[in-house]
Write a protein that holds these residues in place. Structure first.
Motif, short mmCIF file in Angstrom:
data_model
loop_
_atom_site.label_atom_id
_atom_site.label_comp_id
_atom_site.label_asym_id
_atom_site.label_seq_id
_atom_site.Cartn_x
_atom_site.Cartn_y
_atom_site.Cartn_z
N LEU A 160 16.39 5.23 2.52
CA LEU A 160 16.88 4.18 1.64
C LEU A 160 15.71 3.57 0.86
O LEU A 160 14.72 3.15 1.45
CB LEU A 160 17.55 3.08 2.49
CG LEU A 160 17.99 1.81 1.75
CD1 LEU A 160 19.15 2.12 0.81
CD2 LEU A 160 18.38 0.74 2.76
N THR A 161 15.85 3.56 -0.46
CA THR A 161 14.87 2.89 -1.30
C THR A 161 15.62 1.93 -2.22
O THR A 161 16.85 1.79 -2.11
CB THR A 161 14.06 3.89 -2.16
OG1 THR A 161 14.90 4.40 -3.21
CG2 THR A 161 13.54 5.03 -1.32
N GLU A 162 14.89 1.32 -3.13
CA GLU A 162 15.54 0.38 -4.04
C GLU A 162 16.53 1.09 -4.95
O GLU A 162 17.54 0.51 -5.33
CB GLU A 162 14.47 -0.32 -4.88
CG GLU A 162 15.04 -1.33 -5.87
CD GLU A 162 13.96 -1.96 -6.73
OE1 GLU A 162 14.29 -2.86 -7.50
OE2 GLU A 162 12.79 -1.55 -6.61
N LYS A 163 16.24 2.36 -5.27
CA LYS A 163 17.02 3.05 -6.30
C LYS A 163 17.99 4.09 -5.75
O LYS A 163 18.96 4.44 -6.43
CB LYS A 163 16.08 3.71 -7.31
CG LYS A 163 15.25 2.71 -8.09
CD LYS A 163 14.38 3.41 -9.12
CE LYS A 163 13.57 2.40 -9.94
NZ LYS A 163 12.71 3.08 -10.94
N TYR A 164 17.72 4.62 -4.57
CA TYR A 164 18.57 5.71 -4.09
C TYR A 164 18.69 5.70 -2.57
O TYR A 164 17.87 5.12 -1.86
CB TYR A 164 18.05 7.06 -4.56
CG TYR A 164 16.68 7.42 -4.02
CD1 TYR A 164 16.53 8.07 -2.80
CD2 TYR A 164 15.52 7.10 -4.74
CE1 TYR A 164 15.28 8.39 -2.29
CE2 TYR A 164 14.26 7.42 -4.25
CZ TYR A 164 14.15 8.07 -3.02
OH TYR A 164 12.90 8.39 -2.52
N LEU A 165 19.74 6.37 -2.12
CA LEU A 165 19.94 6.62 -0.70
C LEU A 165 20.09 8.12 -0.55
O LEU A 165 21.01 8.73 -1.12
CB LEU A 165 21.20 5.91 -0.19
CG LEU A 165 21.65 6.26 1.24
CD1 LEU A 165 20.58 5.88 2.26
CD2 LEU A 165 22.98 5.57 1.59
N LEU A 166 19.20 8.73 0.19
CA LEU A 166 19.23 10.17 0.44
C LEU A 166 19.68 10.41 1.88
O LEU A 166 19.10 9.85 2.82
CB LEU A 166 17.83 10.78 0.22
CG LEU A 166 17.60 12.20 0.75
CD1 LEU A 166 18.55 13.19 0.10
CD2 LEU A 166 16.15 12.62 0.55
N ARG A 212 23.04 20.06 5.05
CA ARG A 212 23.76 19.47 3.91
C ARG A 212 23.08 18.17 3.51
O ARG A 212 22.40 17.54 4.34
CB ARG A 212 25.21 19.16 4.27
CG ARG A 212 26.03 20.39 4.63
CD ARG A 212 26.19 20.56 6.12
NE ARG A 212 27.01 19.49 6.70
CZ ARG A 212 27.07 19.22 7.99
NH1 ARG A 212 26.34 19.92 8.85
NH2 ARG A 212 27.84 18.25 8.43
N TYR A 213 23.29 17.77 2.29
CA TYR A 213 22.65 16.52 1.83
C TYR A 213 23.50 15.86 0.75
O TYR A 213 24.38 16.47 0.15
CB TYR A 213 21.23 16.79 1.32
CG TYR A 213 21.17 17.66 0.09
CD1 TYR A 213 21.26 17.12 -1.19
CD2 TYR A 213 21.00 19.05 0.20
CE1 TYR A 213 21.20 17.93 -2.32
CE2 TYR A 213 20.94 19.85 -0.91
CZ TYR A 213 21.04 19.30 -2.17
OH TYR A 213 20.98 20.09 -3.29
N HIS A 214 23.17 14.60 0.49
CA HIS A 214 23.84 13.85 -0.57
C HIS A 214 22.91 12.74 -1.03
O HIS A 214 22.22 12.12 -0.22
CB HIS A 214 25.15 13.25 -0.07
CG HIS A 214 25.95 12.58 -1.15
ND1 HIS A 214 26.68 13.29 -2.08
CD2 HIS A 214 26.12 11.26 -1.46
CE1 HIS A 214 27.28 12.44 -2.90
NE2 HIS A 214 26.95 11.22 -2.55
N VAL A 215 22.87 12.52 -2.35
CA VAL A 215 22.05 11.46 -2.92
C VAL A 215 22.95 10.47 -3.65
O VAL A 215 23.83 10.87 -4.42
CB VAL A 215 21.01 12.03 -3.91
CG1 VAL A 215 20.18 10.89 -4.51
CG2 VAL A 215 20.10 13.04 -3.22
N ILE A 216 22.72 9.18 -3.40
CA ILE A 216 23.51 8.13 -4.05
C ILE A 216 22.60 7.30 -4.95
O ILE A 216 21.55 6.81 -4.50
CB ILE A 216 24.17 7.21 -3.00
CG1 ILE A 216 25.13 8.02 -2.13
CG2 ILE A 216 24.91 6.06 -3.68
CD1 ILE A 216 25.74 7.22 -0.99
N ASN A 217 22.98 7.19 -6.20
CA ASN A 217 22.28 6.33 -7.16
C ASN A 217 22.74 4.90 -6.90
O ASN A 217 23.86 4.51 -7.26
CB ASN A 217 22.62 6.76 -8.58
CG ASN A 217 21.85 5.97 -9.63
OD1 ASN A 217 21.40 4.86 -9.38
ND2 ASN A 217 21.72 6.55 -10.82
#
Length: 459
Positions: A160-166, A212-217
């Motif tokens: 988790l960062t300010e801009k995205y969740l990986l 598997r993976y997913h990135v959230i803006n």
């Protein structure tokens, strides 16, 4: 240098993690094969859970799960630093560029894990007892064939960062994200090979390609919370995945009501009880929550959980009704009961009718037997004629008594049939009426639940 959040933003997300030994592991005196981790740094937060396989051939999976979490944590921290230093955040939202970067990250995690478990085995070779424990694969392990299997584990990790969740996942377990509207979802694609007790693993030959993976803006799709849990959680709610979501909502409600730190301290007891009442497996949860934003949805969470519980209650009642209806037992007992009830009534009516006839005839015979006929020689002729008729009636007592004897025999047989029907009826009542009452109670309960469900869904 890592991107730095504003203090207000940093304070919004708080991490938590808890792992407990399953009730079956306690009973069998086997180690906890789960592991969980959390870490917060300059501009990032990381959480991970791993579930070592319970197979005796994966006899060092408790070590494998710990290595998986620690290696993933290190790799994600390095990844976050590289992305921030190079200003590559936007590339994570481009499908092709994201795929290339994350696949390198995954290969790094899997490769490092394989290296670490191989090094661990070199420093601590299997004992004779361990070879015997791994009965199916013991001979292969002696030959050095795919020894990483003894460390087999799943992995779910989040950055988790300010801009995205990986989010990354190998194997089973669930990662539930709560979006900016408080809705629960599972954005990581599911692996259909994870069915029942079967799961993919970091020890598989295709481990890197099957993660598997997913990135959230987060700027476009805000997230208020995320919880990753090993399969010991979901297996405690076999009726529906919505029950797992409800359990996670309860965790978030407690975090908002008592604070994340206090909630985290209470988690071990809650998870231990969950394992005891549910899966009996090791249980681990790890994740984060933005308490300030989550508080806005507490009422929605409570209503959603009430809806889930009501639907689950309805499903349970429907299952019980179906169980009672299946096989035709209830219908069979109803027909048997109705048939015996008819026999009970008809034999009872016949017995009572014959009993009344016997009693009436007995009374007539008794009345005639009690009458005395005086000496007729001294009586007038008119009286003599009447006495003659009375004597004639007395002479009919013998055949009347024979009729009574026959009628009594019929009555006794009717009584025997009535008693038999009564006994059969009592037995049928004992078998059928409690089932009928239970069935009718379930139907009433179903009606009440459906009414309650309609009211909840209309809100």
């Amino acid at each position: 240098m890592l991107g730095i959040w504003k203090k207000a933003d940093c304070a919004q997300y708080e991490l938590f993690c808890s792992s407990v030994r399953g009730s079956s592991h306690i009973r069998k005196d086997t180690p906890c094969e789960d592991f969980g981790i959390k870490k917060t740094g300059d501009g990032f937060s990381i959480f991970a859970v791993a579930d070592g396989h319970g197979d005796p051939n994966c006899l060092r999976s408790s070590i494998g799960s710990e290595y998986a979490c620690r290696i993933a944590c290190e790799a994600l921290e390095s990844f976050a630093g590289s992305i921030a230093e190079n200003g590559f955040e936007s590339r994570l939202f481009d499908r092709l560029e994201c795929s290339s970067m994350i696949e390198r990250l995954i290969r790094s995690i899997v490769g490092k894990w394989l290296s670490e478990v191989d090094n661990e085995l070199s420093q601590n070779p299997l004992t004779d007892e361990e070879y015997r424990t791994a009965s199916r694969l013991g001979d292969e392990y002696r030959k050095g064939i795919r020894t990483e299997r003894m460390y087999g584990t799943t992995l779910i990790a989040g950055l988790l960062t300010e801009k995205y969740l990986l989010l990354l996942q190998q194997g089973d377990g669930r990662c539930v994200v709560f979006d900016g509207e408080g809705k629960a979802c599972q954005p990581i694609p599911w692996d259909d090979r994870c069915v029942g007790t079967a799961t993919t693993s970091l020890c598989d030959p295709d481990a890197a390609s099957s993660v598997r993976y997913h990135v959230i803006n987060l700027e476009e799709n805000p997230v208020i919370a995320c919880i990753a849990g090993t399969d010991g959680v979901e297996d405690s709610f076999p009726t529906s995945m919505e029950k797992t979501h409800a359990y996670y909502r309860n965790i978030l409600i407690e975090a908002c009501e008592m604070g994340v730190e206090a909630m985290e301290k209470s988690l071990p007891a809650d998870l231990s009880e969950l394992s005891k009442q549910g899966s009996a497996d090791d249980v681990t949860v790890s994740g984060f929550v933005d308490v300030k934003r989550t508080k806005k949805f507490l009422k929605d969470f409570e209503n959603a959980n009430l809806l889930v519980n009501t639907r689950d209650e309805l499903a349970l009642v429907n299952s019980r009704i179906k169980s009672m209806e299946s096989g035709g037992m209830l219908e069979h007992l109803a027909k048997l009961y109705d048939g015996l009830a008819l026999s009970y009534r008809t034999t009872g009516e016949k017995f009572r009718e014959l009993d009344d006839q016997c009693r009436e005839l007995e009374e007539k015979i008794a009345a005639h037997e009690q009458e005395e006929i005086p000496d007729s020689d001294k009586l007038p002729s008119e009286i003599k004629e009447l006495l003659g008729k009375l004597r004639f009636t007395k002479d009919m007592l013998a055949p009347a008594k024979k009729d009574l004897e026959a009628l009594t025999a019929q009555r006794d047989e009717a009584k025997r049939q009535y008693d038999e029907a009564s006994a059969q009826m009592k037995s049928a009542e004992e078998r059928y009426l409690p089932r009928k009452e239970k069935y009718e109670a379930l139907l009433r309960q179903k009606s009440e639940i459906m009414q309650k469900l309609d009211e909840l869904e209309s809100k």
